[in-house]
Design an enzyme around this catalytic site. Sequence first.
Site, PDB file in Angstrom:
ATOM      1  N   HIS A  99      60.777  57.691  70.277  1.00 18.66           N
ATOM      2  CA  HIS A  99      61.008  56.317  69.844  1.00 18.66           C
ATOM      3  C   HIS A  99      59.676  55.563  69.999  1.00 18.66           C
ATOM      4  O   HIS A  99      58.874  55.908  70.862  1.00 18.66           O
ATOM      5  CB  HIS A  99      62.075  55.728  70.769  1.00 18.66           C
TER       6      HIS A  99
ATOM      7  N   GLN B   3      68.784  56.872  75.614  1.00 15.71           N
ATOM      8  CA  GLN B   3      70.000  57.394  74.978  1.00 15.71           C
ATOM      9  C   GLN B   3      70.814  58.217  75.964  1.00 15.71           C
ATOM     10  O   GLN B   3      72.040  58.175  75.967  1.00 15.71           O
ATOM     11  CB  GLN B   3      69.633  58.263  73.765  1.00 15.71           C
TER      12      GLN B   3
ATOM     13  N   LYS C 198      72.761  49.896  76.090  1.00 17.57           N
ATOM     14  CA  LYS C 198      73.266  51.095  75.407  1.00 17.57           C
ATOM     15  C   LYS C 198      74.355  51.778  76.215  1.00 17.57           C
ATOM     16  O   LYS C 198      74.918  52.776  75.787  1.00 17.57           O
ATOM     17  CB  LYS C 198      72.121  52.081  75.161  1.00 17.57           C
TER      18      LYS C 198
ATOM     19  N   ASP D  19      62.187  59.225  79.085  1.00 21.72           N
ATOM     20  CA  ASP D  19      62.827  58.130  78.356  1.00 21.72           C
ATOM     21  C   ASP D  19      64.299  58.484  78.207  1.00 21.72           C
ATOM     22  O   ASP D  19      64.679  59.273  77.348  1.00 21.72           O
ATOM     23  CB  ASP D  19      62.165  57.959  76.975  1.00 21.72           C
TER      24      ASP D  19
ATOM     25  N   CYS E 247      63.169  53.130  64.566  1.00 20.09           N
ATOM     26  CA  CYS E 247      62.027  53.047  65.492  1.00 20.09           C
ATOM     27  C   CYS E 247      61.422  54.413  65.769  1.00 20.09           C
ATOM     28  O   CYS E 247      60.957  54.684  66.878  1.00 20.09           O
ATOM     29  CB  CYS E 247      62.412  52.368  66.809  1.00 20.09           C
TER      30      CYS E 247
END
Lengths: 408, 134
Positions: free
Chosen positions: A123, A203, A226, A200, A365
């Site tokens: 991303h 998600q 999220k 990261d 993104c």
Amino acid sequence: MFDVMTVRADFPILERETRPGVPLVYLDSAASSQKPYQVIEAMDDYYRRYHSNVHRGIHELSEAATFAYEGARVRVARFINAPESDQVIYVRNATEGINLVAYSWGRSNIGAGDEILLTEMEHHANLVPWQILAEEKGATIRYLPFNENGTLDLAALPALLTERTKVFSFTAMSNVFGTVTPLRTLIDAAHSAGAIAVVDAAQCVAHLPVDVQELNCDFLVFSGHKMCGPTGIGILYGRRSLLEAMPPFLGGGDMIRRVTLEGSSWNDLPWKFEAGTPSIADAIGLGVAVDYLTGLGMEAVHEHEQFIVNYALEALSEVEGVRLLGPPATQRGGVAAFTLSGIHPHDIAQILDEEGIAIRAGHHCAMPLHQKLQIPASARASFYMYTTIEEVDKLVEGLARTKRIFRT
Amino acid sequence: MSSDLYREQIIDLYENPLNFGELDPCDFSYEEDNPLCGDVVRLDVRLDSNRRIADVRWRGEGCAISQASASLLTEEIKGMTLEEVKAFSKERLLELIGVPLSMARVKCALLSLKVLKAGAYGIPSPGEMRGEDD
């Protein structure tokens, strides 16, 4: 026992219609999830009953606000199994978490000739902060490629991780392919090369159980919004020794121990990194979101999403002209990105919107990922614990209607 | 199956665009993309001796709205002076498209006009044209 209809009853927004007679079919949870009433009410309660600033007041309200704000941190720490809650730093979102690492750790530890390893499917949040750092320091960024099916090319890893590599930062779950990356393998590889590993998990944390001690990662970031929590709050988890050695990211109130006109000294973790009045209500909301997810059980959430994504990939693959991006269901989270021959993703999203179906269209993104696939954009349906089979059916029907309108 | 946005005209123009192609040589050419969507439009414009638009061609790719808009715009500006092109309003193009657009889609619709104006403003006005009188 997990029951999707019971879960749906917790989410007030899922009852709404986008237009009279057109119920909302929300398939855009990878962009931002919806919120259960428990989260909404907890934030409402804070503003109605005990809003005040944290860490400052002697009075009743400030005590209550501080208690709730810090209590949420403890819940989040438990949720990701952080050794201590002071290794859990409140930030605005995953993006800010990566920026904090890139600015604070990066500026102290990256120099000319050093290498930063990323992957081609990141991303923008995990690309741009490192690009800014590399530019400033004269460092080089290398990229681990992805295979045609959206998995990482692990065979290329040994050649890319060298003694010059200082940091390897990568996604735990691609926001386009949905690919769940082999975290332990990547983290161990980084450590063997003497690099730190930054995950990261924007998600991933929302959809899979995450244990930072088992992963042995150095930093891990995610966003509250999220994972059933509010916007404006995210988390940076960090290894204690690294966090303690790092200079502050932002200066101001709350992050200091003592200030004189000649200079200042810094507060302890985690407050060293939390300058200014924080997002108190949002932190409290995130704490409740974490409780909500724990109540459902992350295994159950994951299992439901597997069921949905499996069904969706099968149903979508039967639509003529659909090209699915990413790996098989067993290797991915609840994301299905695709293109439809001869129809731009924007047009797909617009026609689906007329049916109340919300999907994402564009590059999500992740422009470099799309460039490599040589497509200008893609359409993406993403699922969560409240997604039903009927909603996937509506998506497939919507695509059939899109094709009729476009006469393909 | 009816769609507010995707009326027959839009789909027809998407399938059979007007003035699609290139002009070589041309007096000005300009390209711009909308990276957020992946829409791209390039315009080639040829002027006549009165600095009116003698011919125009466009090419590009993107959503039906951006592509139909380029067809409608290029059809409309033939014969216009550069000054008229510069004064061409967003509202006029949106009217030509004739379907209600959400904020996000207005950007798609206006891409071709943005390209046209950027190209037109890049052409020096007659008084400024260097070497013309030599």
